[in-house]
Write an enzyme that holds these catalytic residues in place. Structure first.
Site, mmCIF file in Angstrom:
data_model
loop_
_atom_site.group_PDB
_atom_site.id
_atom_site.type_symbol
_atom_site.label_atom_id
_atom_site.label_comp_id
_atom_site.label_asym_id
_atom_site.label_seq_id
_atom_site.Cartn_x
_atom_site.Cartn_y
_atom_site.Cartn_z
ATOM 1 N N ASP A 1 6.307 -11.997 4.863
ATOM 2 C CA ASP A 1 6.128 -12.928 3.744
ATOM 3 C C ASP A 1 5.954 -14.360 4.261
ATOM 4 O OD1 ASP A 1 6.453 -13.153 0.727
ATOM 5 O OD2 ASP A 1 8.039 -14.527 1.351
ATOM 6 N N GLU B 1 1.291 -12.105 5.804
ATOM 7 C CA GLU B 1 0.859 -12.777 4.575
ATOM 8 C C GLU B 1 0.732 -14.254 4.930
ATOM 9 O OE1 GLU B 1 1.960 -14.180 0.094
ATOM 10 O OE2 GLU B 1 3.324 -14.412 1.755
#
Ligand code: GLC
Length: 538
Positions: free
Chosen positions: A207, A264
């Site tokens: 993330d 990401e």
């Protein structure tokens, strides 16, 4: 050579709170996921990525982690996670878990300890605490703004009521940023990786991978262009991130089984993104340029070519994605006046998409994507052709974006609505009790899985057939050769398969000597507008 499964894998994203609820409380859970593993195997995906299921106060739906090595009771417990990993592996499905290293929850024990220990303490070194500017420290340490809205700094108040230091949070105030300059933080994440690798997971989706390192001295942001707020500035894509990923790669490489990392990283330039994919860093990264591409043939040709070229130069495969839990589902984006334009959410006051046209284009876009060499991500429910819920009432919204932006941005709830499994059951079969943490739109009834699985012509069947043919013709490992198929057609050969997508053009004759393998809508000698065909030589 080892198989390197991540080079061509089809990875299905599960957003656990909205996938399947076995307990009946209206929130999906791990037992619910386990109950649907056969469904995923039958669809034909290779791997499952699960959005966070860790212990969390849920200020950002689990992307605020209070304990990286435990499961939130909303989702179950560690025994359920073990069972899920084992059951998935038994069906040949790999498991990727979400790692959230930019920030923790403010409930994390290290943040709580930092608060208690006070300014100047070693405990505060774990996070980014700073004194404020101004005579009394009343001004934030710099001008950074938070992704969800408001400023990136929150000031603390001491027990006796006097104002205290500020701490940095690139997202919600309940998501304080870790200090990655601090070795104990690095060790905590080494341990976290090992904890899940020991449990047998096949990889991690990282993330906000472009956020962990901040520019030295935390200087002011110069541009405040909000469109670039998640991409450029002293908070994002600093060179310091790369040593972190080299360290993690070394940890993964200690394990057998070809474990992988996917970034990401919302980095604007493929030439910057590819740095994350050097041979000793991550294996793959999400291709958000592809997701953001307008419904335009030339734009698609360009984004496919440029992202593949950048990745090839570092020996990494390219990935493809059209939908996820942070953006409006592609069926709805493609049904807007500017088809394909990117949106984090649409609400009652926004343009309402034409979901009939959107579904036609969505199926065409998906067939184009699944014919490309590399790996691709599917977001739960896209195999049913689900639209976004664009008429959610304001008072049910839960995404922090809605409140933090002062109700100016509706946020991402519309793509997170619980899935419809049974057309005629309460909550469309999402939970046994009919509970559902967000209301589902009526259109979900006819799109429910039981109306589509095994039904000729359904979107589910289109996805299943595409995945089967993709495997059969080796498209994921294939070579792409561009065709000059006209201004409005994206055309390429991948091995023995010819792929044509008519994007907003007039109907085109289909080439002679080729037979249709698969098409996103009926074709009869010609390729109508907004349709993709896969052809093979007759
Ligand atoms: C990522 C996640 C998003 C989350 C944010 C903060 O962008 O995909 O859902 O809100 O990070 O963790």
């Amino acid at each position: 050579m080892i198989h390197q499964w991540w080079r061509d894998a089809i990875i299905y994203q599960i957003y656990p709170r909205s996938f399947a609820d076995a307990s009946g409380d209206g929130y999906g859970d791990l037992k619910g996921v386990i109950s649907k593993l056969d469904y995923l195997r039958d669809l034909g995906v290779d791997a499952v990525w699960l959005s966070p299921f860790y212990t969390s106060p849920m200020a950002d739906a689990g992307y605020d982690v209070a304990d990286y090595c435990d499961i939130d009771p909303m989702f179950g417990n560690l025994a359920d996670a073990d069972e899920l990993i084992a059951e998935a592996h038994e069906r040949g499905l790999r498991i990727i878990v979400d790692l959230v290293p930019n920030h923790s929850s403010s409930e994390h024990r290290r943040f709580q300890a930092a608060l208690a220990a006070g300014p100047g303490s070693p405990e505060r070194e774990n996070y980014l605490f700073r004194d404020g500017l101004g005579d009394d420290g009343e001004l934030p340490p710099n001008n950074w703004t938070a992704v969800f809205g408001g400023r990136s700094w929150t000031r603390l108040t001491a027990a006796d009521g006097t104002p205290e230091q500020w701490y940095l949070h690139l997202f919600d105030p309940e998501q304080p940023d870790w200090n990655w300059e601090h070795e104990p933080v690095r060790e905590l994440f080494d341990d976290t990786l090992r904890f899940w690798l020991d449990k047998g997971v096949d990889g991690f989706r990282v993330d906000v991978a472009h956020g962990l390192a901040k520019a030295e001295g935390l200087p002011d942001q110069v541009s405040t262009d909000s469109d670039l707020g998640f991409q450029t500035g002293p908070q994002w894509d600093q060179d310091g991130v790369h040593e972190i990923y080299r360290r993690w790669r070394a940890v993964l490489d200690e394990y057998d089984g070809d474990r992988s990392l996917v970034a990401e990283a919302w980095v604007e330039d493929p030439e910057r993104l590819k740095l994350y994919l050097r041979p000793d860093e991550m294996h793959t990264a999400f291709n958000f340029e592809f997701l953001d591409c307008l419904w335009d043939a030339d734009a698609y040709r360009k984004v496919i070519a440029s992202t593949m070229a950048a990745n090839e130069s570092v020996g990494a495969p390219t990935t493809w994605v059209l939908s996820n839990h942070d953006v409006v589902r592609h069926v709805s984006r493609l049904g807007l006046t500017v088809p394909g334009s990117s949106h984090e959410g649409l609400g009652l006051r926004d343009e309402q998409p034409d979901n009939v046209i959107g579904l036609r284009r969505g199926r065409a876009a998906t067939l184009m994507m699944l014919a490309l060499p590399g790996s691709a991500y599917l977001y739960q429910g896209e195999e049913l052709g689900l639209p976004d819920h664009t008429t959610l009432p304001d008072d049910v919204r839960q995404d922090p974006t809605w409140t933090r932006s002062g109700h100016t941005r509706v946020g991402r709830d519309g793509c997170r609505v619980p899935l419809p499994w049974l057309a005629d059951a309460p909550a469309y079969g999402f939970s046994p009790t009919g509970e559902s943490w967000l209301p589902q739109p009526e259109s979900f009834g006819e799109l429910a899985a039981d109306r589509q699985v095994g039904v000729a012509g359904s979107t589910w069947t289109l996805y299943r057939d595409a995945l089967r043919l993709r495997r059969e013709f080796g498209l994921g490992r294939g070579e792409l050769t561009w065709l000059d198929a006209g201004e409005h057609v994206v055309g390429f050969d991948n091995g023995d398969v010819r792929v044509l997508t008519n994007v907003l053009g007039d109907p085109q004759p289909l080439p002679e000597g080729w037979t249709v393998l698969l098409s996103s809508a009926d074709v009869d000698g010609e390729l109508p507008t907004d349709v993709t065909v896969w052809l093979k030589r007759s």
